[in-house]
Design an enzyme around this catalytic site. Structure first.
Site, short mmCIF file in Angstrom:
data_model
loop_
_atom_site.label_atom_id
_atom_site.label_comp_id
_atom_site.label_asym_id
_atom_site.label_seq_id
_atom_site.Cartn_x
_atom_site.Cartn_y
_atom_site.Cartn_z
CB SER A 38 1.93 3.97 7.63
OG SER A 38 2.88 2.96 7.75
CG ASP B 284 7.19 4.66 2.05
OD1 ASP B 284 7.81 4.19 3.02
OD2 ASP B 284 6.03 5.11 2.15
CG HIS C 240 6.70 5.95 5.97
ND1 HIS C 240 6.03 5.09 5.13
CD2 HIS C 240 6.14 5.78 7.20
CE1 HIS C 240 5.12 4.43 5.81
NE2 HIS C 240 5.15 4.84 7.07
#
Length: 514
Positions: A228, A456, A483
């Protein structure tokens, strides 16, 4: 109506965590035409030449984190301002689990955020060849967790009070109240953290810290796995130090060309996709709290959460469940399909007038501990985001963003939109931002790997496709609703390809889908 945190890695305080790995050099790795290593500026030599003093992790790891007894921790020193290396310094906290077999090097890990502690990420990849061949190293970025000085904005009592507030409507009076509250928050951050730390808390400085970490670990080149927001760190490192990279895996990518408005709208659509997938699964059951009619799930959801604007739901905790905490708790569960059963339980409770599960989820997301204290996750997130991204200072843009966000994520639309919205927190942040969206074009990079998941919600699939194209990286497509995915138990096919890459520098097959 505020967009959700963009770039969050999906693990509020341990519940929705998808964290990943990275790796280091190999004796017989193939020859690749890459950029030469970056020279160390003479004025930074003392930082690069440090020798970490490894010790027990007692006193480093926060209550919400855990490391096995074999883990070691240390602190290293870096300048707060790299343009002033003789000025004030910061102490970065590191964690390490040693390789259990023939060692290739170190693997530096980052779980995302921004603002998340990374010490417990040293456990990622346990039981795989990565744990055998690499020292797995986690770190708390500057200002975060056990690193000092730490960003501090709100006291626990102030954070509780802020979360309990009734949302302000987007009327002129409500907008003025929201913007005044944002200014008050920024003033508290400045008073409690200091201008020097706030001005040097962003990605620009952290990638330089990562290069110091690489050197003090004794690795000629960096092996890295970032999730991320950790993909933003990896991308920026590759751009600044292309000759210092051996291997890099970026999972749950942030597209460096996107401005904050475009990114928030893409994320809104991702969360709507995740909510739709949850609802489609839920309505198959006769006891689904959203009913059994797919066409009515959003109205039914709004019937459950809208009353919280005026009256918090009852909880065993005396705080009760506010509207904002309910929305936060719901979003928390949408980071992975594994948590859909938790959301079903939480919404069933809410239909019965109780909000305990959603409050617990919101506490995890916000870093609130059982004793009422907080990690500095939220404060660090805000501080980093406000120096990393350009600010929206035009009220017309803020209004359009709010309208388009509601359209992109109707399950989050409270029906109170007016076409106007407050300027967000960063608009009046007391120090300037230090980076801007731009396309990455770097000569001399080795082969990198980007992993992107089709469903996601927080870092939508196309961002990974776009980042891989800019970096000339191999793309692994994961078909799923989580995610991030690497080493979280969700896809052996992805993990096998990542292991082959990290250990042997073997590129994934072209077009790999798992």
């Amino acid at each position: 109506m505020a967009p959700v945190r963009s770039g969050w890695c999906g693990v509020p305080a341990g519940v929705l965590a998808a964290v990943a790995i990275l790796v280091a050099g190999c004796a017989d790795e193939p020859e690749v035409a890459t950029a030469p290593p970056a020279p160390v500026p003479a004025e930074l030599t003392r930082f690069y030449a440090q020798v970490p003093q490894w010790e027990s992790c007692v006193g480093y790891v926060a209550p919400e984190e855990s490391l096995p007894p074999a883990a070691q921790c240390a602190r290293i020193e870096v300048p707060i301002d790299y343009a002033d290396p003789d000025g004030p310094t910061a102490q970065l906290a590191l964690s390490r689990l040693r390789a259990t077999g023939p060692r290739i090097g170190s693997l530096l890990l980052n779980p995302g955020g921004p603002g998340m502690s990374g010490l417990s990420t040293a456990t990622i990849g346990g039981g795989t060849p990565v744990a055998e061949r690499f020292d797995r190293v986690g770190f708390d970025p500057r200002g975060v967790g056990a690193s000092t000085p730490a960003v501090t904005c709100l006291t626990p009592q102030e954070a509780d009070a802020e979360r309990a507030e009734t949302p302000a409507p987007n009327t002129p009076e409500g907008i003025a109240a929201d913007e005044a509250e944002n200014r008050e928050y920024a003033d508290r951050c400045m008073a409690r953290s200091g201008a020097d730390l706030l001005a040097h808390i962003g990605t620009r400085e952290v990638v330089q810290d990562m290069d110091v970490i690489r050197a003090v670990l004794g690795d000629p080149k960096l092996n890295y796995l970032g999730y991320s927001y950790g993909t933003r760190l990896g991308t920026a490192y590759a751009e600044k130090f292309p000759g210092n990279v051996r291997a890099m895996v970026l999972d749950g990518a942030i597209d460096p060309t996107q401005d904050p408005v475009a990114e928030s709208l893409r994320q809104a659509a991702g969360f709507q996709q995740a909510f739709d997938a949850f609802a489609a699964d839920c309505v198959k059951s006769a006891d689904c709290p959203l009913g059994t009619d797919p066409a009515q799930v959003i109205p039914r959801f709004r019937e459950l959460v809208d009353p919280l604007w005026d009256t918090p739901a009852a909880t065993t905790d005396p705080r009760g469940l506010s509207y904002d905490d309910a929305i936060t708790g719901v979003q928390q569960t949408l980071y992975s399909a594994d948590f859909w059963p938790v959301l079903t339980v939480a919404l069933t409770e809410l239909s019965e007038g109780r909000g305990d599960t959603l409050l617990q989820l919101a506490d995890m997301y916000n870093g609130r501990r059982d004793d009422g204290s907080y990690s500095n996750l939220t404060d660090a997130f805000n501080a980093i985001r406000c120096v990393d991204d350009p600010r929206v200072t035009d009220p017309a843009v803020a209004g359009r963003q709010d309208t388009e966000y509601r359209a992109a994520a109707p399950f989050l639309d409270d029906g109170r939109g007016t076409g106007a919205a407050p300027l967000e927190l960063c608009a009046g942040w007391p120090v300037p931002n230090t980076s801007r969206p731009h396309e990455i074009s770097v000569a001399g990079l080795p082969q990198l790997v980007v992993v992107s998941t089709t469903g996601d919600p927080a870092t939508p699939y196309q961002a990974g496709v776009d980042l891989a194209g800019q970096l000339g990286a191999a793309l692994i497509t994961h078909e799923g609703d989580s995610h991030t995915v690497v080493f979280n138990g969700g896809a052996t096919c992805v993990d096998d390809a990542v292991i082959d890459y990290l250990v042997d520098l073997k590129s994934p097959p072209e077009g790999l889908r798992c």
